[in-house]
Design a protein around this motif. Structure first.
Motif, PDB file in Angstrom:
ATOM      1  N   THR A 223      20.568 -32.688  25.280  1.00  0.00           N
ATOM      2  CA  THR A 223      21.561 -33.069  26.423  1.00  0.00           C
ATOM      3  C   THR A 223      20.887 -34.137  27.094  1.00  0.00           C
ATOM      4  N   ARG A 225      21.122 -36.109  30.405  1.00  0.00           N
ATOM      5  CA  ARG A 225      21.718 -35.651  31.659  1.00  0.00           C
ATOM      6  C   ARG A 225      22.759 -36.840  32.240  1.00  0.00           C
ATOM      7  N   GLY A 226      23.875 -36.456  32.753  1.00  0.00           N
ATOM      8  CA  GLY A 226      25.000 -37.447  33.112  1.00  0.00           C
ATOM      9  C   GLY A 226      25.528 -38.364  32.069  1.00  0.00           C
ATOM     10  N   TYR A 229      25.319 -36.453  24.684  1.00  0.00           N
ATOM     11  CA  TYR A 229      24.083 -35.811  23.787  1.00  0.00           C
ATOM     12  C   TYR A 229      23.594 -36.965  22.920  1.00  0.00           C
TER      13      TYR A 229
END
Length: 242
Positions: A223, A225-226, A229
């Motif tokens: 992942t 973040r924000g 993927y």
């Protein structure tokens, strides 16, 4: 795409009639049933190009129908249901559904989704037929054979659904590139997510359970973040053209 066989499984006659009307306008061959047991038999005998599947059915519910069909076929399955809770959506996609729409729905949007799924299947099939040579993506412990559509984790073959394989390939062919959720959904599913990326997130979760040594701490599909993927390929990556 004209003449493609669509199996509609729904116990609401008005919904079935509406779907049939719009699908036949587009040139599709439509078959219908209102109970789960008949749906399984039709899927095996008719070999439809796509299945539109309700959850609340006679004899077998849609989840059980999907499980039975997945044992014999990778035909695209789109759940259409009045059940809109995340738990129902997650369960539907976990048992093998490719996509999920909630009632009430826009008939034109449904037609667009069906066309997108069929278009994707056509591209996948043509790719497999036309490629005399193909690509093998090899990472540290993970091997993805595109022409054979097989995945191995070490020496063990991992069995993926059609959408899981397509998602994995899309990420793995551009390692270390971060994909936004909406962009990745559009690429793999062939239509806009309309801001609902739960289908994508469930497929990623299912994929991690199958290929990650520790799904809670993924090393391949990570992942960002924000953003979304990316496929992590820090070491041991080879791209073989054969």
């Amino acid at each position: 795409m004209n003449g493609s066989k669509i199996l509609v499984v729904d116990d609401e006659a008005d919904i079935t009639e509406l779907i049939t009307l719009y699908m036949e306008r587009e040139g599709f061959e439509v078959h219908t049933t209102d109970n789960g047991e008949d749906a399984v038999l039709l899927a095996a005998g008719l070999k439809p190009d796509m299945i539109l599947l309700d959850i609340s059915l006679k004899n077998l519910d849609g989840f059980e129908v999907c499980k039975h069909i997945r044992a014999i076929s990778n035909v695209p399955i789109l759940f259409i249901s009045c059940k809109s809770d995340d738990t129902d959506i997650i369960h539907g996609l976990t048992v093998g559904g490719d996509d999920y729409m909630t009632k009430p729905f826009s008939p034109s949007q449904l037609v667009a989704r069906v066309k997108a799924h069929l278009r994707r299947q056509s591209v996948i099939g043509q790719y497999s037929i036309d490629r005399a040579v193909g690509e093998v993506l090899e990472f540290d412990g993970l091997r993805i054979d595109l022409p054979a559509r097989t995945v191995h984790l070490g020496s063990k073959e991992v069995f993926l659904s059609a959408k899981e394989f397509e998602l994995l390939v899309r990420l793995a062919k551009t390692p270390n590139r971060a994909f936004a959720l909406d962009d990745l959904y559009t690429i793999v599913w062939g239509h806009d997510s309309m801001g609902d990326t739960r289908t994508l997130m469930v497929h990623v979760s299912n994929l991690r359970k199958k290929i990650e040594p520790d799904p809670a701490n993924p090393i391949y599909i990570v992942t960002v973040r924000g953003v979304g993927y990316k496929f992590n390929a820090k070491e041991g990556y080879t791209h073989v053209q054969r």
